[in-house]
Scaffold this motif. Structure first.
Motif, mmCIF file in Angstrom:
data_model
loop_
_atom_site.group_PDB
_atom_site.id
_atom_site.type_symbol
_atom_site.label_atom_id
_atom_site.label_comp_id
_atom_site.label_asym_id
_atom_site.label_seq_id
_atom_site.Cartn_x
_atom_site.Cartn_y
_atom_site.Cartn_z
ATOM 1 N N GLU A 82 -20.587 49.566 33.665
ATOM 2 C CA GLU A 82 -20.457 48.582 34.743
ATOM 3 C C GLU A 82 -21.645 47.628 34.810
ATOM 4 O OE1 GLU A 82 -19.418 50.601 38.421
ATOM 5 O OE2 GLU A 82 -18.458 52.181 37.241
ATOM 6 N N LYS A 83 -22.829 48.105 34.431
ATOM 7 C CA LYS A 83 -24.038 47.287 34.545
ATOM 8 C C LYS A 83 -24.740 47.080 33.206
ATOM 9 C CE LYS A 83 -24.967 49.503 39.018
ATOM 10 N NZ LYS A 83 -25.948 50.345 39.755
ATOM 11 N N SER A 84 -24.339 47.823 32.202
ATOM 12 C CA SER A 84 -25.065 47.837 30.928
ATOM 13 C C SER A 84 -24.220 47.230 29.820
ATOM 14 C CB SER A 84 -25.446 49.272 30.568
ATOM 15 O OG SER A 84 -25.980 49.944 31.675
ATOM 16 N N GLN A 85 -24.883 46.957 28.703
ATOM 17 C CA GLN A 85 -24.207 46.422 27.531
ATOM 18 C C GLN A 85 -24.542 47.307 26.329
ATOM 19 O OE1 GLN A 85 -26.493 44.151 29.303
ATOM 20 N NE2 GLN A 85 -24.757 44.000 30.719
ATOM 21 N N PHE A 86 -23.709 47.211 25.311
ATOM 22 C CA PHE A 86 -24.008 47.926 24.070
ATOM 23 C C PHE A 86 -23.648 47.038 22.881
ATOM 24 C CE2 PHE A 86 -19.698 49.127 25.338
ATOM 25 C CZ PHE A 86 -18.972 48.953 24.180
ATOM 26 N N ILE A 87 -24.365 47.245 21.802
ATOM 27 C CA ILE A 87 -24.125 46.552 20.535
ATOM 28 C C ILE A 87 -24.015 47.621 19.455
ATOM 29 C CG2 ILE A 87 -25.096 44.973 18.811
ATOM 30 C CD1 ILE A 87 -26.583 43.556 21.064
ATOM 31 N N ILE A 88 -23.071 47.454 18.540
ATOM 32 C CA ILE A 88 -22.852 48.447 17.488
ATOM 33 C C ILE A 88 -23.144 47.825 16.119
ATOM 34 C CG2 ILE A 88 -21.182 50.014 16.418
ATOM 35 C CD1 ILE A 88 -19.719 50.078 19.124
ATOM 36 N N LYS A 89 -23.939 48.516 15.318
ATOM 37 C CA LYS A 89 -24.283 48.064 13.970
ATOM 38 C C LYS A 89 -23.989 49.191 12.975
ATOM 39 C CE LYS A 89 -25.976 44.100 15.389
ATOM 40 N NZ LYS A 89 -25.303 42.816 15.064
ATOM 41 N N THR A 90 -23.718 48.800 11.729
ATOM 42 C CA THR A 90 -23.383 49.793 10.709
ATOM 43 C C THR A 90 -24.148 49.543 9.414
ATOM 44 O OG1 THR A 90 -21.537 48.521 9.796
ATOM 45 C CG2 THR A 90 -21.044 50.001 11.641
ATOM 46 N N SER A 91 -24.154 50.569 8.580
ATOM 47 C CA SER A 91 -24.706 50.471 7.231
ATOM 48 C C SER A 91 -23.956 51.483 6.377
ATOM 49 C CB SER A 91 -26.211 50.775 7.234
ATOM 50 O OG SER A 91 -26.746 50.714 5.931
ATOM 51 N N ASN A 92 -24.021 51.334 5.068
ATOM 52 C CA ASN A 92 -23.347 52.290 4.199
ATOM 53 C C ASN A 92 -24.242 52.624 3.013
ATOM 54 O OD1 ASN A 92 -21.450 53.424 2.094
ATOM 55 N ND2 ASN A 92 -20.042 53.186 3.814
ATOM 56 N N VAL A 93 -24.575 53.906 2.870
ATOM 57 C CA VAL A 93 -25.522 54.308 1.817
ATOM 58 C C VAL A 93 -24.897 54.230 0.431
ATOM 59 C CG1 VAL A 93 -26.916 55.777 3.314
ATOM 60 C CG2 VAL A 93 -24.936 56.758 2.159
ATOM 61 N N LEU A 94 -23.573 54.178 0.357
ATOM 62 C CA LEU A 94 -22.942 54.074 -0.959
ATOM 63 C C LEU A 94 -23.084 52.663 -1.530
ATOM 64 C CD1 LEU A 94 -19.680 56.169 -0.477
ATOM 65 C CD2 LEU A 94 -21.922 56.899 -1.309
ATOM 66 N N ASN A 95 -23.459 51.703 -0.646
ATOM 67 C CA ASN A 95 -23.638 50.319 -1.090
ATOM 68 C C ASN A 95 -25.100 50.002 -1.391
ATOM 69 O OD1 ASN A 95 -20.903 49.982 -0.568
ATOM 70 N ND2 ASN A 95 -21.263 49.274 1.521
ATOM 71 N N THR A 96 -25.969 51.024 -1.327
ATOM 72 C CA THR A 96 -27.403 50.804 -1.555
ATOM 73 C C THR A 96 -27.892 51.739 -2.649
ATOM 74 O OG1 THR A 96 -28.116 52.476 0.043
ATOM 75 C CG2 THR A 96 -27.631 50.276 0.910
ATOM 76 N N ASP A 97 -29.217 51.773 -2.824
ATOM 77 C CA ASP A 97 -29.803 52.646 -3.840
ATOM 78 C C ASP A 97 -30.166 54.016 -3.271
ATOM 79 O OD1 ASP A 97 -31.849 51.921 -2.221
ATOM 80 O OD2 ASP A 97 -33.125 51.058 -3.794
ATOM 81 N N LEU A 98 -29.528 54.400 -2.163
ATOM 82 C CA LEU A 98 -29.756 55.693 -1.514
ATOM 83 C C LEU A 98 -31.201 55.876 -1.061
ATOM 84 C CD1 LEU A 98 -27.535 58.236 -3.519
ATOM 85 C CD2 LEU A 98 -27.106 57.196 -1.304
ATOM 86 N N ASP A 99 -31.849 54.790 -0.697
ATOM 87 C CA ASP A 99 -33.179 54.862 -0.103
ATOM 88 C C ASP A 99 -32.990 55.092 1.397
ATOM 89 O OD1 ASP A 99 -35.620 54.310 1.139
ATOM 90 O OD2 ASP A 99 -36.212 52.864 -0.390
ATOM 91 N N SER A 100 -33.130 56.343 1.820
ATOM 92 C CA SER A 100 -32.801 56.695 3.203
ATOM 93 C C SER A 100 -33.753 56.051 4.200
ATOM 94 C CB SER A 100 -32.811 58.218 3.373
ATOM 95 O OG SER A 100 -31.814 58.810 2.563
ATOM 96 N N PHE A 101 -35.029 55.918 3.852
ATOM 97 C CA PHE A 101 -35.996 55.256 4.744
ATOM 98 C C PHE A 101 -35.580 53.797 4.967
ATOM 99 C CE2 PHE A 101 -39.650 52.694 5.761
ATOM 100 C CZ PHE A 101 -40.378 53.466 6.647
ATOM 101 N N LYS A 102 -35.274 53.111 3.878
ATOM 102 C CA LYS A 102 -34.887 51.697 3.973
ATOM 103 C C LYS A 102 -33.573 51.555 4.747
ATOM 104 C CE LYS A 102 -34.277 47.528 1.151
ATOM 105 N NZ LYS A 102 -33.062 47.056 1.823
ATOM 106 N N THR A 103 -32.644 52.481 4.529
ATOM 107 C CA THR A 103 -31.374 52.438 5.246
ATOM 108 C C THR A 103 -31.598 52.518 6.750
ATOM 109 O OG1 THR A 103 -30.150 53.433 3.402
ATOM 110 C CG2 THR A 103 -29.169 53.620 5.597
ATOM 111 N N GLY A 104 -32.418 53.462 7.179
ATOM 112 C CA GLY A 104 -32.711 53.609 8.599
ATOM 113 C C GLY A 104 -33.454 52.419 9.168
ATOM 114 N N ASN A 105 -34.428 51.922 8.401
ATOM 115 C CA ASN A 105 -35.227 50.770 8.828
ATOM 116 C C ASN A 105 -34.359 49.526 8.997
ATOM 117 O OD1 ASN A 105 -37.231 48.519 8.632
ATOM 118 N ND2 ASN A 105 -38.654 50.226 8.393
ATOM 119 N N ASP A 106 -33.529 49.266 7.994
ATOM 120 C CA ASP A 106 -32.659 48.080 8.038
ATOM 121 C C ASP A 106 -31.632 48.179 9.158
ATOM 122 O OD1 ASP A 106 -34.035 47.156 5.845
ATOM 123 O OD2 ASP A 106 -32.443 47.568 4.395
#
Length: 377
Positions: A82-106
Motif C-alpha cells: 500500500e505504501k511501498s514499491q518493489f523492483i525486480i531484476k534478474t541474471s542467469n549464470v548460464l549466460n556468463t562465465d560462472l563468476d559468482s562474485f561478478k554475478t552477484g555484484n552485477d
C-alpha cells in the motif's frame, strides 16, 4: 498490505490458505516442487490468477505457508503493498562465465540506489558458489544493504533448480526483489541449533568450495570413516552431518553442507567456499534443537521492532527438513506461534540460506539454518 495464499498439489486444484481478496499489481512469489514447475503451462496458469501480477518462481525442497509445510506441491503468496514499491531484476549464470562474485555484484547494481531498503534473493542452487555470490552482492553497498533469501532446491535429487520472473521457470536464473519505501520496517534473525562434535581438524588443501584434505588426509576418506555404514548413502547422508568451519580472521564460525562428493579426487564439494587453514568439526542435531533454534530466531527478529510484521519470509535448509522428517512442520509451527495472528508467513526449504549474522549487515551464505525476515509498511 494485503496478501493471498494458494496451494496446489499434483493433479489437484488450487486451494486458498485463508481468505481470497482482490489484489492490485501484486508481487506474486511462487515456490514449488521442481518437477511441477517444469509444466510448460505453469506461468500462464498463474498469470490467469493474477493478470497484473509480478510473478517470481523458485524451485524448493518444500514450501512454507501461513499454516503448514507443503511438499510435492506449489505454493503462491501474492502481496499488495500500500505504501511501498518493489523492483525486480534478474541474471542467469548460464549466460556468463560462472563468476559468482561478478554475478552477484552485477545483479545488485541493476537497482537504483536511492531509497533501496532491502533485497530478497531467489537464486539458482545448482551451479552458483553461494559464498562468492553473497560477497558480490554486498560489495556495491560496502556491506550496508540488508540482503536475505536463499538458493533454490530440488529435494534430495540434486539434479537441477529453477527460477524466473514473468516467464516459465528455467535453469541458471537468479531473481532479486528490491524494496523501496520510507515506512518500511525490516528486521531479521538467523539460528541453527547444530552442535559440533569429534576432533577439530585443519583444512590443509582446498580450492574454492572443494575440500581435498584435512590434517593432510583425503577429506572424503575421513568423512566416510565418521559416517560408517551411512557412507553408502552419500551425498544425501552428508546433509545430516554438516561441517562447522572457523576461518582465520573471521569472528564467527559458519556451517557448511556437503552437497556432493568427488570419488576420483577423494574430495567433498561444499555449498560455499572453505579456506585453507580453517578449523573444521562435524556437527549433529536433533528435532528439539532445530525447533528451539527456529523459535529463538523468531523471537530475536521481533525483539526491537516498532510495528507488528505484515509478512515473514522464512528460508530453512533441506538438511533441517531431513532431520525433522515427519515432524517437519514443528519448526514452522514454532515460528507461527511466536509471530502470532496477522502475519502472513511464506518461504521455502533451500540448498543454502542468505542473510547476515544477527547484529551484522554483510550478507553471507549459510547452511542448516532458519533465517527469518520480517517486513511491515
Amino acid at each position: 498490505m494485503k496478501t493471498v495464499q494458494l496451494v496446489k498439489h499434483a493433479n489437484e486444484d488450487w486451494v486458498y490458505v485463508g481468505e481470497n481478496q482482490k489484489l492490485q499489481n501484486p508481487l506474486v512469489i511462487v515456490f514449488g516442487n521442481r518437477l511441477l514447475l517444469e509444466a510448460t503451462t505453469i506461468y500462464e496458469e498463474i498469470k490467469v490468477l493474477f493478470p497484473d501480477g509480478h510473478i517470481v518462481f523458485g524451485s524448493a525442497c518444500a514450501e512454507i505457508s501461513s499454516n503448514t509445510v507443503n511438499e510435492n506441491s506449489i505454493t503462491i503468496t501474492a502481496i499488495e503493498f500500500e505504501k511501498s514499491q518493489f523492483i525486480i531484476k534478474t541474471s542467469n549464470v548460464l549466460n556468463t562465465d560462472l563468476d559468482s562474485f561478478k554475478t552477484g555484484n552485477d545483479l545488485i547494481q541493476q537497482f537504483p540506489e536511492e531509497g533501496l531498503k532491502y533485497v530478497f534473493v531467489v537464486s539458482e542452487g545448482s551451479f552458483i558458489n553461494g559464498s562468492q555470490l553473497t560477497k558480490g552482492m554486498s560489495a556495491p553497498s560496502n556491506n550496508n544493504l540488508l540482503i536475505t533469501g536463499g538458493l533454490c532446491g530440488d529435494d534430495t535429487r540434486f539434479e537441477k533448480t529453477l527460477a524466473s520472473y514473468n516467464e516459465n521457470p528455467k535453469e541458471g536464473e537468479l531473481v532479486a526483489i528490491g524494496f523501496y519505501g520510507d515506512s518500511l520496517e525490516i528486521t531479521f534473525s538467523i539460528h541453527g541449533g547444530w552442535t559440533p562434535f569429534g576432533p577439530e581438524r585443519t583444512v590443509t588443501k582446498s580450492e574454492g568450495n572443494v575440500l581435498y584434505e584435512l590434517d593432510g588426509q583425503p577429506a572424503l576418506d575421513l568423512y566416510k570413516t565418521y559416517l560408517g555404514d551411512k557412507a553408502k548413502d552419500l551425498p544425501g547422508a552428508a546433509l545430516l552431518y554438516p561441517l562447522n568451519v572457523k576461518s582465520t580472521g573471521d569472528e564467527q564460525s559458519i556451517v557448511r553442507s556437503i552437497l556432493n562428493i568427488n570419488e576420483d579426487d577423494n574430495a567433498v564439494i561444499l555449498a560455499g567456499d572453505i579456506k585453507e587453514n580453517s578449523k573444521v568439526q562435524l556437527m549433529m542435531t536433533n528435532v528439539d534443537n532445530i525447533a528451539n533454534a527456529s523459535e529463538r530466531a523468531a523471537r530475536q527478529a521481533l525483539e526491537f521492532r516498532k510495528n507488528k510484521p505484515d509478512i515473514a519470509f522464512l528460508v530453512s535448509c533441506i538438511g533441517r527438513k531431513l532431520v525433522l522428517d515427519q515432524r517437519v512442520e514443528e519448526e514452522i509451527d514454532e515460528v507461527i506461534e511466536i509471530l502470532g495472528e496477522g502475519t502472513t508467513v511464506t518461504g521455502f526449504y533451500s540448498y543454502g540460506e542468505i542473510a547476515p549474522f544477527h547484529g551484522e549487515t554483510a550478507c553471507q551464505l549459510h547452511n542448516q539454518t532458519m533465517t527469518i525476515t520480517l517486513i511491515s509498511e
